[in-house]
Design a protein around this motif. Structure first.
Motif, PDB file in Angstrom:
ATOM      1  N   ARG B  22     -41.815 -40.243  32.658  1.00 47.30           N
ATOM      2  CA  ARG B  22     -40.403 -39.957  32.930  1.00 47.30           C
ATOM      3  C   ARG B  22     -39.500 -40.969  32.236  1.00 47.30           C
ATOM      4  O   ARG B  22     -38.533 -40.595  31.564  1.00 47.30           O
ATOM      5  N   LEU B  23     -39.832 -42.240  32.373  1.00 50.68           N
ATOM      6  CA  LEU B  23     -38.998 -43.283  31.772  1.00 50.68           C
ATOM      7  C   LEU B  23     -38.983 -43.184  30.250  1.00 50.68           C
ATOM      8  O   LEU B  23     -37.921 -43.305  29.623  1.00 50.68           O
ATOM      9  N   ALA B  24     -40.152 -42.951  29.672  1.00 45.67           N
ATOM     10  CA  ALA B  24     -40.228 -42.858  28.208  1.00 45.67           C
ATOM     11  C   ALA B  24     -39.388 -41.684  27.716  1.00 45.67           C
ATOM     12  O   ALA B  24     -38.614 -41.814  26.762  1.00 45.67           O
ATOM     13  N   CYS B  25     -39.496 -40.564  28.384  1.00 50.42           N
ATOM     14  CA  CYS B  25     -38.746 -39.370  27.975  1.00 50.42           C
ATOM     15  C   CYS B  25     -37.252 -39.570  28.140  1.00 50.42           C
ATOM     16  O   CYS B  25     -36.459 -39.188  27.270  1.00 50.42           O
ATOM     17  N   MET B  26     -36.849 -40.171  29.236  1.00 47.92           N
ATOM     18  CA  MET B  26     -35.430 -40.398  29.456  1.00 47.92           C
ATOM     19  C   MET B  26     -34.864 -41.372  28.432  1.00 47.92           C
ATOM     20  O   MET B  26     -33.727 -41.237  28.005  1.00 47.92           O
ATOM     21  N   ARG B  27     -35.694 -42.348  28.062  1.00 47.37           N
ATOM     22  CA  ARG B  27     -35.229 -43.334  27.088  1.00 47.37           C
ATOM     23  C   ARG B  27     -35.030 -42.680  25.721  1.00 47.37           C
ATOM     24  O   ARG B  27     -34.013 -42.888  25.061  1.00 47.37           O
ATOM     25  N   VAL B  28     -36.015 -41.872  25.315  1.00 47.23           N
ATOM     26  CA  VAL B  28     -35.902 -41.164  24.034  1.00 47.23           C
ATOM     27  C   VAL B  28     -34.672 -40.262  24.049  1.00 47.23           C
ATOM     28  O   VAL B  28     -33.844 -40.277  23.141  1.00 47.23           O
ATOM     29  N   SER B  29     -34.551 -39.508  25.112  1.00 53.49           N
ATOM     30  CA  SER B  29     -33.447 -38.567  25.247  1.00 53.49           C
ATOM     31  C   SER B  29     -32.094 -39.267  25.163  1.00 53.49           C
ATOM     32  O   SER B  29     -31.182 -38.828  24.465  1.00 53.49           O
ATOM     33  N   ARG B  30     -32.004 -40.373  25.869  1.00 59.04           N
ATOM     34  CA  ARG B  30     -30.771 -41.143  25.908  1.00 59.04           C
ATOM     35  C   ARG B  30     -30.395 -41.686  24.534  1.00 59.04           C
ATOM     36  O   ARG B  30     -29.257 -41.573  24.098  1.00 59.04           O
ATOM     37  N   ARG B  31     -31.398 -42.262  23.858  1.00 57.14           N
ATOM     38  CA  ARG B  31     -31.156 -42.838  22.534  1.00 57.14           C
ATOM     39  C   ARG B  31     -30.739 -41.759  21.541  1.00 57.14           C
ATOM     40  O   ARG B  31     -29.821 -41.941  20.751  1.00 57.14           O
ATOM     41  N   VAL B  32     -31.440 -40.629  21.568  1.00 62.37           N
ATOM     42  CA  VAL B  32     -31.116 -39.539  20.648  1.00 62.37           C
ATOM     43  C   VAL B  32     -29.678 -39.085  20.864  1.00 62.37           C
ATOM     44  O   VAL B  32     -28.915 -38.902  19.918  1.00 62.37           O
ATOM     45  N   ARG B  33     -29.304 -38.934  22.125  1.00 66.85           N
ATOM     46  CA  ARG B  33     -27.954 -38.489  22.447  1.00 66.85           C
ATOM     47  C   ARG B  33     -26.923 -39.511  21.973  1.00 66.85           C
ATOM     48  O   ARG B  33     -25.960 -39.180  21.313  1.00 66.85           O
ATOM     49  N   PHE B  34     -27.177 -40.787  22.309  1.00 65.49           N
ATOM     50  CA  PHE B  34     -26.226 -41.844  21.962  1.00 65.49           C
ATOM     51  C   PHE B  34     -26.029 -41.964  20.460  1.00 65.49           C
ATOM     52  O   PHE B  34     -24.918 -42.094  19.979  1.00 65.49           O
ATOM     53  N   GLU B  35     -27.129 -41.954  19.728  1.00 65.52           N
ATOM     54  CA  GLU B  35     -27.055 -42.423  18.355  1.00 65.52           C
ATOM     55  C   GLU B  35     -26.999 -41.337  17.300  1.00 65.52           C
ATOM     56  O   GLU B  35     -26.780 -41.624  16.138  1.00 65.52           O
ATOM     57  N   SER B  36     -27.212 -40.089  17.662  1.00 68.46           N
ATOM     58  CA  SER B  36     -27.253 -39.088  16.603  1.00 68.46           C
ATOM     59  C   SER B  36     -26.141 -38.049  16.708  1.00 68.46           C
ATOM     60  O   SER B  36     -25.927 -37.284  15.796  1.00 68.46           O
ATOM     61  N   SER B  37     -25.402 -38.018  17.816  1.00 74.03           N
ATOM     62  CA  SER B  37     -24.405 -36.955  17.999  1.00 74.03           C
ATOM     63  C   SER B  37     -22.987 -37.490  17.895  1.00 74.03           C
ATOM     64  O   SER B  37     -22.699 -38.601  18.287  1.00 74.03           O
ATOM     65  N   GLU B  38     -22.091 -36.710  17.346  1.00 71.60           N
ATOM     66  CA  GLU B  38     -20.702 -37.138  17.216  1.00 71.60           C
ATOM     67  C   GLU B  38     -19.700 -36.015  17.450  1.00 71.60           C
ATOM     68  O   GLU B  38     -18.974 -36.000  18.419  1.00 71.60           O
ATOM     69  N   GLU B  39     -19.693 -35.059  16.521  1.00 72.50           N
ATOM     70  CA  GLU B  39     -18.667 -34.021  16.555  1.00 72.50           C
ATOM     71  C   GLU B  39     -18.902 -32.967  17.635  1.00 72.50           C
ATOM     72  O   GLU B  39     -17.974 -32.254  18.017  1.00 72.50           O
ATOM     73  N   LEU B  40     -20.166 -32.875  18.102  1.00 73.12           N
ATOM     74  CA  LEU B  40     -20.512 -31.795  19.029  1.00 73.12           C
ATOM     75  C   LEU B  40     -20.902 -32.366  20.395  1.00 73.12           C
ATOM     76  O   LEU B  40     -21.882 -33.081  20.508  1.00 73.12           O
TER      77      LEU B  40
END
Lengths: 148, 148
Positions: B22-40
């Motif tokens: 759970r922690l590993a998945c949430m961490r990946v998910s969080r990082r992906v959201r934080f660092e790769s998304s902008e306009e959408l």
DNA sequence: TATTGTTATACTCTATAACTATA
DNA sequence: TATAGTTATAGAGTATAACAATA
């Protein structure tokens, strides 16, 4: 005219793996959030977890959660209101406010963590020992990758 | 008196594995959201992804995103405004509004997905073939578990 | 009557700007 | 002056309740 567009899944190689890993992690994360949490909002949970490691000032909290100090000020105010977080003045620097977890806050955090873990555990019980080993190895790899 | 409480990590057995996954998945998910998304925004991305599979009515969208119809009505209105989603009346049932992805919406979705995948892929490039195989196997297992 | 979607209104979490107190 | 934190105000995204149109 506008009948709608359909988009296929992309990729090959490492990009394909990245896609699959990302999607699997986001799905797990989403489900856990949806189905296991109730009384504690995600941002509150996150703050309690930070304070469980050690007490911090408001600015430190705002920085590690990546929100503005005023926003964190509000979140903290709500947590102080419920009695899960305690405010204290810094003895050396009168400008600082030291936030820490109360006993009640610690109990709530532990309960919430347990609830999330149980939800996940229920779904892992049907797996074979080998499948569990694969998941365990994968989480180690992901942790290392994310720590980069 | 209140100097703050520190809480350790819990667990053993399947619960421990559940916790780690759970922690590993949430961490990946969080990082992906934080660092790769902008306009959408996340909720917009999510709706575009649903419509990429097939056109849906507003109620269907609200249900699969687990938000209320009025909320989805707003989200969809914004996406129609930008030209990424098209509204159409159902020929058989005048009450229904069929939402579908436009060409522009599809392009935005593809671009966003690529951006997220690239971010992840950059971090997987340093892994050995064996580690990649472990991650691939783990994602299959997680997909199966989540489909339960 | 029941159902689909929208409008009206409000609450929560976020932000920036301006203010107070301390260094 | 510069820094830590709070207050004032505003913008998203969510919700429930009430409404209009169609079955």
């Amino acid at each position: 005219m506008e009948e709608g567009v359909t988009v296929g899944e992309p990729g090959s190689d490492v990009v394909r793996l990245a896609h699959d890993v990302r999607l699997a992690c986001m799905r797990v994360s989403r489900r856990v959030r949806f189905e296991s949490s109730e009384e504690l909002a995600p941002h509150q949970f996150s703050v309690l977890a930070r304070l469980a490691v050690r007490a911090r000032t408001l600015k430190e909290l705002a920085e590690c959660e990546r929100i503005s100090p005023p926003s964190m000020s509000r979140t903290v105010a709500a947590l102080v209101e419920t009695g899960w977080v305690a405010r204290a003045d810094d003895p050396d620097d009168g400008r600082l406010v030291v936030l820490s977890l109360t006993e009640e806050g610690a109990a709530v955090l532990v309960a919430e963590r347990a609830k999330r873990d149980v939800w996940m555990a229920e779904r892992l019980e049907s797996l074979s020992p080998q499948e569990r080993a694969t998941l365990a190895a994968a989480t180690d790899i992901l942790e290392a990758v994310m720590a980069q």
